[in-house]
Every structure is written in structure tokens, then in C-alpha cells.
Design an enzyme around this catalytic site. Structure first.
Site, PDB file in Angstrom:
ATOM      1  N   ILE A 290      63.493  -2.773  60.699  1.00 14.74           N
ATOM      2  CA  ILE A 290      64.087  -3.714  59.746  1.00 14.74           C
ATOM      3  C   ILE A 290      64.338  -3.027  58.407  1.00 14.74           C
ATOM      4  O   ILE A 290      65.396  -3.179  57.797  1.00 14.74           O
ATOM      5  CB  ILE A 290      63.174  -4.943  59.551  1.00 14.74           C
ATOM      6  N   ALA A 364      59.234  -4.667  53.501  1.00 17.47           N
ATOM      7  CA  ALA A 364      59.265  -4.652  54.968  1.00 17.47           C
ATOM      8  C   ALA A 364      58.097  -3.870  55.559  1.00 17.47           C
ATOM      9  O   ALA A 364      57.922  -3.849  56.776  1.00 17.47           O
ATOM     10  CB  ALA A 364      60.588  -4.059  55.450  1.00 17.47           C
ATOM     11  N   SER A 407      58.766 -11.633  56.704  1.00 21.13           N
ATOM     12  CA  SER A 407      57.677 -12.232  57.474  1.00 21.13           C
ATOM     13  C   SER A 407      58.085 -12.349  58.945  1.00 21.13           C
ATOM     14  O   SER A 407      59.071 -11.732  59.381  1.00 21.13           O
ATOM     15  CB  SER A 407      57.304 -13.599  56.893  1.00 21.13           C
ATOM     16  N   LYS A 410      55.435 -14.947  64.134  1.00 16.52           N
ATOM     17  CA  LYS A 410      54.039 -14.867  64.594  1.00 16.52           C
ATOM     18  C   LYS A 410      53.063 -15.335  63.520  1.00 16.52           C
ATOM     19  O   LYS A 410      51.866 -15.472  63.781  1.00 16.52           O
ATOM     20  CB  LYS A 410      53.724 -13.445  65.044  1.00 16.52           C
ATOM     21  N   LYS A 422      50.038 -11.761  58.391  1.00 16.19           N
ATOM     22  CA  LYS A 422      51.351 -12.031  57.793  1.00 16.19           C
ATOM     23  C   LYS A 422      51.374 -13.420  57.145  1.00 16.19           C
ATOM     24  O   LYS A 422      51.999 -13.620  56.097  1.00 16.19           O
ATOM     25  CB  LYS A 422      52.448 -11.912  58.853  1.00 16.19           C
TER      26      LYS A 422
END
Length: 635
Positions: A290, A364, A407, A410, A422
């Protein structure tokens, strides 16, 4: 004989060519005279023989000068035959001149006839050899169908004429007007004839050349082809060909996004540019799946400086090199700065943010692999929770304008430490957003991305190439999927919409059953699934059981308090969170537990936080279990 000619050395081939031409030129002169006089025994005297000999020698010298003996006969092009025609024209002029000087008295019409007989005698063997070699080569190539008889399909067929792997057998097209037509000698068939063609001619592959067809239409077509027992490959997109990223003949496996049938919404340029254009932007975890795509998307919006922050040296080097190339291609003068470092060093982060005057941060950096974090609880919490906290505090201290956390789905009702960490990171930013107003914090939550380091798609492809089996954790497991570019563009747009403490949720489309995805990939590879009903199939599916902390399905929302935004793919959620004093107290206790490597206490504190964490069974942490086993042994 043909194999001998093809495999002979270059000097031998040149000797054969010269020898043949030495015989062919006089023979062409004889044929011209025989046709002119209408007799197989035309009147040939010494003068004619002398003229023929002079013409032959001059012709051979001309051919040498024109490079005809350097040309590889099997690859002779139209340009080489133009040179041959020029050489024959010079030969005819030589014949006319030599007959004049030797008083041969050849009729002028015989000189014109000679041009045709010479081209036939000298050119036909060359054409014949090229044709034979082409046919021999093509016979070894695998026959394929091209789906799409449009401009891209024709271009693909042309490109494959020089391929050593494939030869186009026919076109397939859904357009009734094109069906039964011949395009460049290839017949266009209807889609319902595929089965008959494949059975009669043992065709095993179909190449998609669908031009600008929408993804939804591609999905419909690919699902139809999935039952044909053909391996489905696709030509590069028109945009990739035009931009030079790919060549038309570079066929590849069907992209998995084509299977999902989801068209991307055109991004809003003002949202993409708001926090990036002419600003100083920093991406943590810049070398990850990402993070690297966020860097690419950010660079295209032309920030003043783009700072790449990454712990892994090679990943940082790789993305820096790629971005430099991208910058050069698009003529972007953004300064790209690569910095090695950990998000767990707050003073280092603050120094970087202050020194460069960072205005926008995309955070990230995180450990995202669920089983790996389950086995390494303390480091997972350190990186995901405290890394986010330290980065956020450094941003506040340095006066950063906007901080966007990447984020995950999960984090919603997590059953694993990764998801709980997270969610804890989200709680930190929500509390910090209330504590101060100088730095705007928001977070963007989404599911799996295709092609990421943890994606099942590359794993399935590798397992299929190795002959299987394909390993799936559970027959009923489902996941949401989104392409990395789409997810990154939506993250940037959502970040621009933030007002402080926002939790944005991306519309991930319809969930995908992993078992169905695996079966489609098997069929699109031209293979069959091995089952009890089909014991002679190619690839078997094996169910390995859910991994530590893994759920059958993921959610994107904790509660039902969700609202839409101006963007059709972005929603915002209003979810419970703690005040800063409560959050700070929990973080201090968590920090102490991590420092003392008390894994069970770390997990209990995550359970205490309002993260809706639901622990599944005993912790599989390597260090915890090893220490427990050691204690039992000592007792």
C-alpha cells in the site's frame, strides 16, 4: 535437403547462393530467348554466350554490392525483394549493353522478357525457402484463438506472426457483422463455436483482445470461458500499449480484477490534489504494498517534496528507483527523499518532520500478516500501536497539517492481535484528535487488496504452476477485495475529506468466496479440479483449517452508525472511543507490559480496550510458549 540448407554455416550458404545464381542468370537469359523465338532451341551463337557470361558476372557483383548474400533468406523482407528487383534491372541493362558490344543482336523484347524470367528464377527459390521455413516454424507453435476481432485483436494476430510460441488459428467475436468474415486469412467464428474448434483442432488457449471493454463485461466473458477448459490469457490494455508499458504480444494470465467485475470510479482530482499538490508529503512504510502505491499516486499529484520513510533498506531502494523513473517519464520535478528509520523512534520522527516541514503524512507502516503477529505479539503491538502513537505525537509537535492512518477491516471486532492493534491505533488517533486541533487526524479502513504481499492470488497462481494442491483455510471463508491503485486513490481522497477524528470506510463491493476464486483460477488455467467425482483432475483443493486469529469473514463497521459522503465509494463511521487520559493510561500500562515481555498481560490489555477484541484459544506466541515449556521442564 531443407534441414541441411537451414543448418549449414553462413559461408556454405553464401557459396550455395552464389552457385545457384551463377547458373540461374544464364538460364533466365535462355528462357527469355526461348519465349521470344517460341522454340526450346533458340539460335545462340558465341556472341550471345559472351554477353550472357558478362551479364552473369556483373549480376553477381551487383548482388554482392546490394547485400543480397548477407540477407538471411528465411527472414527476407519486402525490402530485400526490392533490392533483388533493382539488381535484376541492372542485370537487364548489362545484358543490353554487353549484347551491343559483342554484336549479339538480341531482340529488344527479349530484354523485357528477361526481367520477368530472371525475377522468377532468382526470386522464387528465395520465396519458397522463406515460406517453407515459416511453415515449419509455425507448425511447431501452439495454435490459439483470439477473442476479439477488433483493432487490438488484429494487432495481436500480426504480432504473433513472429512469435516462437503461438500461432493464431482463428478469431472469436460476438459481433454478428464480423462473424464468418476472413481477416488477414483468419476466419471469425461465433463464441458458441469455441467448443467445436477446440475439440477438432486441439486448441488449449484463448487470448483476450478486448480493447476498452469494461471490467463488468470482461467478467461476464471470462466466466463464460471458464467452462470451456481453455487456458485464458489476455493481451495488455490499450493504455499500457500506448504508454509503452507493454507490447501487444506480451500476453499474460487474466488479471484477478477482471474476475471480480468491479469498475473503478473515476477519482476526483480536487480531492487527490488537496493535501498533496505543491506540499511536502511523507509516507511511512513506503516500501510496502500500500505504501509504495500511495507514493506513486502522490507523485503524480506533483508534491513539492515526497519523503519515503521505510525500515527495510532494499524495499526503500526499490521504490525510490521506481519513482525516479516515473518522475522522469511524466516530467515531474518533485524532489524524492529516501529515509531509513523506524516509526518506533519518536525523536527521530519529530526531527524529520521539523527539518523538512512535512505537511501531510500517510501512515502505512504496520505489521499486517495475521499469523505472524499472533506468533510475535510484543513486536506486533510495538510497531502497530506505539509506532502509530509516536508518529502521531511527532506530527503534532512538528506542526504537521494532516495525518492519515491506513487501517484495516480486521480492526472491526478483531479475533487476532493484528486487528486489535490496528483498532488500538485508531483509538489513539481519535483521542488525539479531541486533545488538540492543530493536526487533523483521520483513518481509512478497508479490506484485502489484490497483489499485496499477503494476498492469496499470487499464492494460488504459484500453486497452480507447481501442479497443486491449492491450499484454502476453510471452504466457507470469504473476503473483500480491491485493487491496490483503487484503494490508494480512495485513501488519498478520503484523507482530504477528513475533519478530525474521522473513521472512513471504503466500499469494497461484494465479498468473494475464496473457494470459488480458487476454482475459477484453476479453470482459467485450462485445468480441471481433482475431486472424488473427478479423480483424474489436475489440481486438488486442500482445506488446512483457519490459522491463528483468522475469521471466516471480515467486517468494515463495528456499529450501524454509518453515513455516506460526497464520494460513492467512501463512507464515514461514528464509533465509540476513549478520552485522551483514558487512552494515555492504557498506553502506559501496555508499554510497561511490552517492555517486560509479559505477553499475556499485553493480550489482556488489548481485551480491556474498547476494541471489541475476542481472543480465540491460547496465544501461539513463540517466545511465550517456549518460556512456558522451559518452566515445565525445570519443574
Amino acid at each position: 535437403m531443407i534441414n541441411f540448407l537451414l543448418n549449414a554455416s553462413r559461408p556454405v550458404k553464401r557459396i550455395i547462393s552464389v552457385t545457384y545464381d551463377f547458373i540461374a542468370v544464364p538460364f533466365a537469359i535462355y528462357l527469355a530467348l526461348a519465349l521470344r523465338f517460341g522454340s526450346v532451341t533458340p539460335n545462340v551463337d558465341n556472341a550471345v554466350i559472351s554477353a550472357a557470361l558478362i551479364t552473369t558476372l556483373i549480376t553477381l557483383i551487383t548482388f554482392v554490392k546490394l547485400g543480397l548474400y548477407r540477407a538471411v533468406v528465411r527472414f527476407m523482407t519486402g525490402q530485400a525483394f526490392v533490392r533483388l528487383a533493382l539488381g535484376i534491372a541492372i542485370s537487364a541493362i548489362t545484358l543490353a549493353s554487353s549484347s551491343f558490344f559483342t554484336h549479339a543482336g538480341l531482340p529488344r523484347s527479349s530484354l523485357i522478357i528477361y526481367c520477368f524470367t530472371a525475377f522468377a528464377v532468382l526470386g522464387t527459390p528465395r520465396l519458397f525457402i522463406r515460406s517453407i521455413v515459416t511453415q515449419l516454424g509455425r507448425s511447431k507453435c501452439e495454435p490459439v484463438l483470439i477473442y476479439g476481432a477488433g483493432q487490438q485483436g488484429v494487432a495481436l494476430a500480426n504480432a504473433l506472426t513472429g512469435s516462437d510460441h503461438y500461432r493464431t488459428f482463428a478469431f472469436i467475436d460476438d459481433d454478428n457483422k464480423k462473424q464468418n468474415m476472413n481477416i488477414q486469412g483468419l476466419k471469425v467464428h461465433a463464441a458458441d463455436e469455441i467448443k467445436k474448434l477446440t475439440e477438432l483442432h486441439q486448441i488449449k488457449k484463448v487470448l483476450l483482445a478486448l480493447g476498452r471493454t469494461s471490467i463488468a463485461e470482461r467478467k461476464r466473458l471470462i466466466e463464460k470461458l471458464a467452462d470451456s477448459k481453455l487456458e485464458v490469457l489476455t493481451a495488455p490494455s490499450v493504455n499500457d500499449i500506448i504508454s509503452g508499458k507493454a507490447r501487444i504480444e506480451e500476453v499474460r494470465e487474466v488479471e484477478i480484477e477482471d474476475l471480480l467485475g468491479r469498475d473503478c470510479v473515476t477519482p476526483r482530482s480536487e480531492l487527490l490534489q488537496n493535501n498533496i499538490h505543491n506540499k511536502i508529503v511523507l509516507v511511512t512504510g513506503a516500501g510496502g504494498s500500500i505504501g509504495s502505491e500511495l507514493c506513486r499516486q502522490a507523485l503524480l499529484q506533483q508534491p513539492k517534496q515526497l519523503i519515503l520513510f521505510e525500515l527495510n533498506e532494499y524495499s526503500l531502494y526499490a521504490i525510490e528507483q521506481e519513482l525516479q523513473q516515473l518522475s522522469s517519464t511524466h516530467h515531474i520535478d518533485t524532489e524524492i527523499i529516501s529515509i531509513l528509520g523506524s516509526v518506533q523512534k519518536q525523536n527521530r520522527l519529530e526531527a524529520i518532520f521539523r527539518t523538512f516541514g512535512v505537511q501531510t503524512i500517510y501512515h502505512a507502516a504496520a505489521y499486517k500478516h495475521v499469523p505472524m503477529v499472533e506468533h510475535n505479539v510484543v513486536e506486533g503491538v510495538r510497531n502497530n500501536v506505539f509506532g502509530t502513537w509516536y508518529c502521531a505525537e511527532a506530527a503534532i509537535a512538528a506542526g504537521v497539517e494532516r495525518f492519515v492512518l491506513i487501517s484495516t477491516d480486521k480492526a472491526v471486532r478483531p479475533t487476532n492481535v493484528m486487528g486489535a492493534s490496528k483498532r488500538m491505533a485508531e483509538l489513539i488517533l481519535q483521542a488525539l484528535a479531541e486533545r488538540q486541533r492543530d493536526t487533523l487526524f483521520c483513518m481509512v479502513r478497508f479490506g484485502n487488496v489484490l497483489g499485496s504481499s499477503g494476498s492469496v492470488v499470487p499464492l494460488f497462481r504459484r500453486q497452480i504452476k507447481e501442479g497443486g494442491p491449492i491450499t484454502v483455510t476453510h471452504p466457507d471463508i470469504i473476503r473483500y477485495f480491491m485493487t491496490i491503485p483503487e484503494a490508494s486513490q480512495l485513501v488519498i481522497q478520503a484523507g482530504a475529506m477528513g475533519k478530525g477524528g474521522d473513521v472512513f470506510v471504503l466500499d469494497m463491493g461484494e465479498p468473494v468466496k475464496i473457494t470459488s476464486l480458487a476454482k475459477k483460477m484453476i479453470r482459467l488455467s485450462g485445468l480441471t479440479e481433482k475431486t472424488e467425482q473427478n479423480p483424474h483432475g489436475d489440481i486438488e483443493l486442500q482445506f488446512t483449517g483457519l490459522r491463528p486469529g483468522e475469521k471466516l469473514y471480515e467486517e468494515l463497521l463495528i456499529g450501524d452508525n454509518v453515513e455516506g459522503t460526497d464520494h460513492p465509494r467512501i463512507m464515514t463511521a461514528n464509533e465509540v472511543h476513549l478520552s485522551w487520559p483514558e487512552t494515555h493510561n492504557l498506553l502506559n500500562r501496555l508499554d510497561k507490559a511490552c517492555h517486560e515481555f509479559r505477553v499475556e498481560d499485553v493480550i489482556n490489555l488489548l481485551l480491556e480496550a474498547p476494541a471489541a477484541y475476542s481472543k480465540q484459544g491460547e496465544s501461539p506466541d513463540w517466545v511465550l510458549n517456549a518460556s512456558l515449556n522451559a518452566s515445565k521442564t525445570l519443574k
